[in-house]
Design a protein around this motif. Structure first.
Motif, PDB file in Angstrom:
ATOM      1  N   GLY A 141       0.787  -1.225   0.000  1.00 19.47           N
ATOM      2  CA  GLY A 141       0.000   0.000   0.000  1.00 19.47           C
ATOM      3  C   GLY A 141       0.819   1.275   0.000  1.00 19.47           C
ATOM      4  O   GLY A 141       0.264   2.370  -0.081  1.00 19.47           O
ATOM      5  N   SER A 142       2.136   1.177   0.076  1.00 15.20           N
ATOM      6  CA  SER A 142       3.005   2.356   0.027  1.00 15.20           C
ATOM      7  C   SER A 142       2.892   3.013  -1.344  1.00 15.20           C
ATOM      8  O   SER A 142       2.777   2.328  -2.366  1.00 15.20           O
ATOM      9  CB  SER A 142       4.460   1.970   0.277  1.00 15.20           C
ATOM     10  N   ILE A 143       2.933   4.361  -1.338  1.00 15.18           N
ATOM     11  CA  ILE A 143       2.835   5.122  -2.590  1.00 15.18           C
ATOM     12  C   ILE A 143       3.950   6.158  -2.628  1.00 15.18           C
ATOM     13  O   ILE A 143       4.191   6.859  -1.644  1.00 15.18           O
ATOM     14  CB  ILE A 143       1.466   5.808  -2.720  1.00 15.18           C
ATOM     15  N   ILE A 144       4.598   6.268  -3.770  1.00 13.09           N
ATOM     16  CA  ILE A 144       5.678   7.234  -3.976  1.00 13.09           C
ATOM     17  C   ILE A 144       5.316   8.033  -5.226  1.00 13.09           C
ATOM     18  O   ILE A 144       4.959   7.455  -6.254  1.00 13.09           O
ATOM     19  CB  ILE A 144       7.027   6.516  -4.149  1.00 13.09           C
ATOM     20  N   LYS A 145       5.413   9.376  -5.128  1.00  9.82           N
ATOM     21  CA  LYS A 145       5.034  10.240  -6.248  1.00  9.82           C
ATOM     22  C   LYS A 145       6.145  11.226  -6.578  1.00  9.82           C
ATOM     23  O   LYS A 145       6.760  11.787  -5.675  1.00  9.82           O
ATOM     24  CB  LYS A 145       3.753  11.005  -5.916  1.00  9.82           C
ATOM     25  N   THR A 146       6.335  11.450  -7.866  1.00 10.78           N
ATOM     26  CA  THR A 146       7.323  12.412  -8.343  1.00 10.78           C
ATOM     27  C   THR A 146       7.013  12.754  -9.798  1.00 10.78           C
ATOM     28  O   THR A 146       6.095  12.191 -10.389  1.00 10.78           O
ATOM     29  CB  THR A 146       8.756  11.852  -8.196  1.00 10.78           C
ATOM     30  N   GLU A 147       7.766  13.670 -10.367  1.00 13.91           N
ATOM     31  CA  GLU A 147       7.595  14.029 -11.775  1.00 13.91           C
ATOM     32  C   GLU A 147       8.689  13.445 -12.655  1.00 13.91           C
ATOM     33  O   GLU A 147       8.648  13.566 -13.876  1.00 13.91           O
ATOM     34  CB  GLU A 147       7.552  15.556 -11.939  1.00 13.91           C
TER      35      GLU A 147
END
Length: 198
Positions: A128-134
């Motif tokens: 369920g871990s989420i990592i966000k970037t561009e």
């Protein structure tokens, strides 16, 4: 790592040919003709639609890439481009999905072992871990992820949520080396904290 390519392939070779032109004594027409004369022949590109690429090792599926469109540039250093985005699903030794990477745009350079994701990059883990970037790079030779722009981590393994201005990590995100990290951490005896700085 061997790869099996499964796709309905629609090859398209783009090229510009020049024929004879009728010249009219008009300044605009002469400019247009001059522009055409200066255009170099475009590089060949093979375009495939609704692509699925399966990566396996010793007959065990390790990952699966899907994309609405794949552009292959055979005249370059072996560049694959996914202008309409892509999703890569990674699998563990039991065949269960362990991680998913999604982005609006991606390129892959197999000879360099480098994949680049751009635009709304989201990494989802099985826990369920989420990592966000561009921006996200995957270096296949070093087996690491890294980037040079801000990134947000929301980890469900006891480490909490935090941000960094850039980072380097193993592919499981167990050893995260981030720059200018901020956020909160929840101590756990079984989990490693992200390292502060390189």
């Amino acid at each position: 790592m061997t790869s099996r390519y499964i796709a309905r392939k629609i090859p398209l070779i783009l090229s510009l040919g020049f024929g004879t032109a009728l010249f009219v004594a008009c300044e605009n027409d002469l400019r247009d003709v001059e522009k055409l004369a200066n255009i170099q022949q475009e590089e060949n590109v093979n375009i495939s639609k609704d692509v699925t690429v399966t990566y396996s090792d010793s007959a065990v599926v390790k990952a699966e890439l899907t994309a609405p469109e794949l552009r292959e540039y055979p005249d370059s250093v072996g560049l694959y481009e996914f202008k309409k985005g892509t999703v890569i699903r990674f699998f563990d030794e039991n065949g269960a999905e362990s991680q998913r990477v999604k982005s609006d745009y991606a390129t892959q350079r197999p000879k360099e072992g480098l994949t680049e994701f751009r635009g709304n990059v989201v990494i989802t883990m099985a826990n369920g871990s989420i990592i966000k970037t561009e921006e996200l790079f995957f270096d296949e030779k070093k087996n690491i992820y890294y980037n040079t722009v801000p990134i947000v981590f929301d980890l469900k393994d006891g480490r909490g949520s935090f941000q960094a201005t850039s980072f380097v990590s193993d592919t499981d995100f167990k050893k995260i080396d981030g720059q200018n990290m901020t956020g909160y951490y929840i101590p756990s005896n079984s989990q490693q904290f992200p390292m502060m700085g390189r």
